[in-house]
Design a protein around this motif. Sequence first.
Motif, PDB file in Angstrom:
ATOM      1  N   THR A  94      92.621  44.413  98.210  1.00 65.66           N
ATOM      2  CA  THR A  94      92.671  43.998  96.796  1.00 65.66           C
ATOM      3  C   THR A  94      93.116  45.149  95.908  1.00 65.66           C
ATOM      4  N   GLY A  98      96.270  44.429  93.968  1.00 69.96           N
ATOM      5  CA  GLY A  98      95.948  44.366  92.539  1.00 69.96           C
ATOM      6  C   GLY A  98      96.650  45.447  91.745  1.00 69.96           C
ATOM      7  N   ALA A 172      92.907  39.743  94.171  1.00 69.40           N
ATOM      8  CA  ALA A 172      93.846  40.570  93.405  1.00 69.40           C
ATOM      9  C   ALA A 172      94.263  39.857  92.120  1.00 69.40           C
TER      10      ALA A 172
END
Length: 588
Positions: A94, A98, A172
């Motif tokens: 993530t 992200g 994310a």
Amino acid sequence: MSHVTNRSMSLTPSPLARLAARLPGNDTLIVTLVSGSLVLLVALPLVAMLLHLAFPRLYLGDFTLGDFQLFRDLWERRLWRTSVTNSLLLATGTMVLGTIIGAGLAWIRHNYRFPTAGLIDFAAWFVLVMPSFIIAQGWVLFSRSSGTAAQLGMPWMNDFVFSLPGLITVMALTNFPLDYLATSAALQWDVSRYEQAARLCGANAAQTLWRVRLPLLIPAFASAAILVFVDSIGDFGLPAAFLSVFSFPLIPYNIRAEVATVPVSFEGAAVLSFVLVSLVGTAIALQIRVLRNGGRDFLSAAAAPRNRPKPRLWPLLTTINLVFLTLAIFAPLGTSLSVSFMDRYSQGLTLSNLTLSNYVEVLSAGSSLLPALRNSFFIAFTAAGISMIVGFLAAYLLAFSNNKMKRFIDVTSTVTLAVPGIVLAVGYIFMWNQRWLADLGIQVYGSPWAIILCSAAASIPIAVRVMLGTMSQTPDSFMASAALQGAGLFTRLRSILMPMVLAGLLSATLAVFATSVFDLAITIMLQPPGYPTIPVIIDEAFRTVEYGWATAATVIVCSLTALIIVAARWAVRRTFPSYFLVNEDHAK
């Protein structure tokens, strides 16, 4: 004579004024109140969690030292080992994805001008304030085999979303605002003079980007990435929503399982909480090191906001932005809204399947939502009031006081930002679930006050940081001048500081109220028996496949919460219009 007597009687101070006159004129009383509140709300629960690692039967009043066998078993218990590994994989994936999404959107937003660019800011703030378990529930409804994706000709979404890559993608898209907002702050200023200097020295566009622009942004990128990691590894709401259809053990949910299953394993919860806090602490220590050693002071008095040209490929950027908005907002939340109007989830959004029966059932006299609304709003209002008072006084001390306890207040009013809500709730269980407290008649654990105090403790950093930003704009001379005129401390706070910071105080209070209404991790850990609350009943309805009821309840609660926030802002501005004029004039 009577005139003199009446005048002397009119000047007689009231009992409240006489009490205020006896209070200390310096900051001693406020320091004592704030320090005591932070010890009770923050320090003691975290200390209690650490003590239970060494004394596993402390809640029974037994100070026998444990053998720390569970630490040795950490990698021998398959479920625990799997949950730690899964949490690290999910949080790391993530963080990477992200950061790519958030930094990429921030780069596009602050370097180019194109239609719908402003919607990126809206999407970031909207997703940021939405509870993660509600967004995750929308993704579950969108991706299931009979869900919206399958009806739109994308049956492969079921296999993709309910896998590790899909879970990383969903998280994310939920946590990208942290990276976007942090990176945006570093991208909004024009540093083209450095780029021009590099070009004059013979560097091409790629070399200028790689050797000049990106090194200036690395601290912002790294810090934002670590924020995403910290928020992801401690998230309880998303795995709670996915658990009904996808088994993927994570540390936060296993902490809940250790406390909720029979027999209860407080020692197991303490060990897993310690592991989670250690991972978060390591990430934050790395962030501090990056910011300390990798910072670049590249702004000068000539700095100005970046000029954003409109590129030739602006239709492509607009298309990318609209696709992103569809994925981040309309896919999960639009699906939840549509399901709330469906009679049968499996039949999809057709005219014959539309109904209002879900809303009628949710609002019926025997519905569990109505007592849950009363309970959750009581918890949220009370937690907001506590955090408002403690946050206001703590922010005053941090902004205007030189008391020796200032460092302690600064640390304790910020530490819960680094402690996941599920861990803080465990600390409250350990602190208040003590036999000697029960013998004294103190029953905090097992009552709504455990949720209230824990929610207030988790929200104090928000209140302090929001109000500290407002107070930092207030000159010290304002308070000093009032003191020279004889105004006492509480008079200065009420008559000078309060009008200056009322807008920030209101924003912090409403933000705490909204987050407390939907705090699933704290509420599910500390909810008393027979005391329904909004996040728990929505989560339970979703796990029992009552999708229509769960989504209708979510829409109603979100609408009521938004209405309360709007009404509160309107009422306060109407009641104290001069206070907001003071803030607006001061901002100018």
